[in-house]
Design a protein around this motif. Structure first.
Motif, short mmCIF file in Angstrom:
data_model
loop_
_atom_site.label_atom_id
_atom_site.label_comp_id
_atom_site.label_asym_id
_atom_site.label_seq_id
_atom_site.Cartn_x
_atom_site.Cartn_y
_atom_site.Cartn_z
N UNK A 205 0.81 -1.22 0.00
CA UNK A 205 0.00 0.00 0.00
C UNK A 205 0.84 1.28 0.00
N UNK A 206 2.15 1.15 0.19
CA UNK A 206 2.98 2.35 0.15
C UNK A 206 3.49 2.65 -1.26
N UNK A 207 3.20 1.77 -2.23
CA UNK A 207 3.62 2.00 -3.62
C UNK A 207 2.70 3.01 -4.29
N UNK A 208 3.28 3.82 -5.16
CA UNK A 208 2.50 4.79 -5.92
C UNK A 208 3.28 5.15 -7.18
N UNK A 209 2.58 5.73 -8.12
CA UNK A 209 3.23 6.23 -9.32
C UNK A 209 3.50 7.72 -9.14
N UNK A 210 4.65 8.15 -9.58
CA UNK A 210 4.97 9.56 -9.61
C UNK A 210 4.90 9.99 -11.07
N UNK A 211 4.05 10.94 -11.33
CA UNK A 211 3.84 11.40 -12.69
C UNK A 211 3.11 12.73 -12.65
N UNK A 212 3.00 13.34 -13.83
CA UNK A 212 2.25 14.60 -13.96
C UNK A 212 1.26 14.41 -15.10
N UNK A 213 0.06 14.94 -14.93
CA UNK A 213 -0.92 14.81 -16.01
C UNK A 213 -1.72 16.10 -16.15
N UNK A 214 -2.26 16.27 -17.34
CA UNK A 214 -3.13 17.41 -17.64
C UNK A 214 -4.32 16.87 -18.43
N UNK A 215 -5.50 17.32 -18.06
CA UNK A 215 -6.71 16.96 -18.78
C UNK A 215 -7.32 18.24 -19.34
N UNK A 216 -7.59 18.23 -20.65
CA UNK A 216 -8.15 19.40 -21.33
C UNK A 216 -9.49 19.03 -21.95
N UNK A 217 -10.44 19.94 -21.84
CA UNK A 217 -11.76 19.74 -22.44
C UNK A 217 -12.07 20.89 -23.38
N UNK A 218 -12.80 20.56 -24.44
CA UNK A 218 -13.19 21.58 -25.41
C UNK A 218 -13.93 20.94 -26.56
N UNK A 219 -14.10 21.70 -27.62
CA UNK A 219 -14.76 21.20 -28.83
C UNK A 219 -13.79 21.24 -30.00
N UNK A 220 -13.80 20.19 -30.77
CA UNK A 220 -12.92 20.08 -31.92
C UNK A 220 -13.61 20.65 -33.15
N UNK A 221 -12.87 21.44 -33.90
CA UNK A 221 -13.31 21.90 -35.22
C UNK A 221 -12.24 21.48 -36.22
N UNK A 222 -12.66 21.23 -37.43
CA UNK A 222 -11.73 20.85 -38.49
C UNK A 222 -11.36 22.09 -39.28
N UNK A 223 -10.07 22.34 -39.41
CA UNK A 223 -9.58 23.49 -40.16
C UNK A 223 -9.60 23.16 -41.64
N UNK A 224 -10.12 24.08 -42.45
CA UNK A 224 -10.22 23.88 -43.90
C UNK A 224 -9.25 24.76 -44.68
N UNK A 225 -8.88 25.91 -44.12
CA UNK A 225 -8.01 26.86 -44.80
C UNK A 225 -6.59 26.29 -44.94
N UNK A 226 -6.07 26.26 -46.16
CA UNK A 226 -4.76 25.66 -46.44
C UNK A 226 -3.64 26.34 -45.66
N UNK A 227 -3.63 27.66 -45.59
CA UNK A 227 -2.58 28.38 -44.85
C UNK A 227 -2.65 28.07 -43.36
N UNK A 228 -3.85 28.01 -42.80
CA UNK A 228 -4.00 27.70 -41.38
C UNK A 228 -3.66 26.23 -41.10
N UNK A 229 -3.95 25.35 -42.05
CA UNK A 229 -3.57 23.94 -41.90
C UNK A 229 -2.04 23.82 -41.88
N UNK A 230 -1.37 24.57 -42.74
CA UNK A 230 0.09 24.55 -42.78
C UNK A 230 0.67 25.07 -41.47
N UNK A 231 0.09 26.14 -40.96
CA UNK A 231 0.52 26.68 -39.67
C UNK A 231 0.34 25.65 -38.56
N UNK A 232 -0.80 24.94 -38.58
CA UNK A 232 -1.06 23.91 -37.57
C UNK A 232 -0.06 22.76 -37.69
N UNK A 233 0.28 22.36 -38.91
CA UNK A 233 1.28 21.31 -39.10
C UNK A 233 2.63 21.74 -38.53
#
Length: 148
Positions: free
Chosen positions: A75-103
């Motif tokens: 019971x004294x064992x544990x994992x040492x780590x760091x985590x982050x959880x993010x929530x939001x809404x996904x949108x798909x980028x269509x603009x070629x210049x913005x897609x290149x920037x994202x890449x």
């Protein structure tokens, strides 16, 4: 929390299918200014799910290490780590210049090199953009909890 994200090489993207069943996929990513960028094929199960329900949860976890207070006490064992959880809404980028920037943002997570992309390649990739609505973090094995 941003420093934790920058240390990670993979994120885990949680989506929900039509039957409200969770669907989690590991992906490589880029992060900049409160926004997560991902890329995939232009079609598939994950794209269909996002088109029906764009809400997502993306989790990052740094390399974990095992720690214990006493080697013989389970019971004294544990994992040492760091985590982050993010929530939001996904949108798909269509603009070629913005897609290149994202890449470029995605590639900067993994390399300091400068890349060029052919127009057919950029047109044939699905770029996911998720502005973070909520971000929480935790340092495992410590008594800290972070919120944003």
């Amino acid at each position: 929390m941003e420093s934790i994200i920058k240390k990670c090489k993979v994120c885990y993207v949680g989506l929900v299918d039509e039957g409200s069943i969770p669907y989690v996929i590991p992906m490589n990513f880029g992060y900049k200014d409160g926004t997560i960028y991902l890329h995939s094929a232009p079609e598939g199960r994950h794209v269909e799910m996002i088109n029906k329900n764009p809400k997502a949860c993306i989790t990052f976890c740094s390399s974990a290490s095992l720690a214990y207070q006493h080697e013989q006490v389970a019971c004294s064992y544990r994992m040492k780590s760091e985590s982050v959880i993010c929530r939001g809404e996904i949108v798909f980028e269509k603009d070629v210049d913005k897609k290149t920037e994202a890449l470029n943002i995605i590639m900067s997570q993994y390399s300091e090199k400068t890349f060029t992309y052919s127009l057919p390649s950029v047109k044939n990739v699905q770029i996911w953009v998720m502005k973070i609505d909520q971000m929480t973090g935790k340092i495992f094995g410590e008594k800290h909890h972070l919120s944003f």
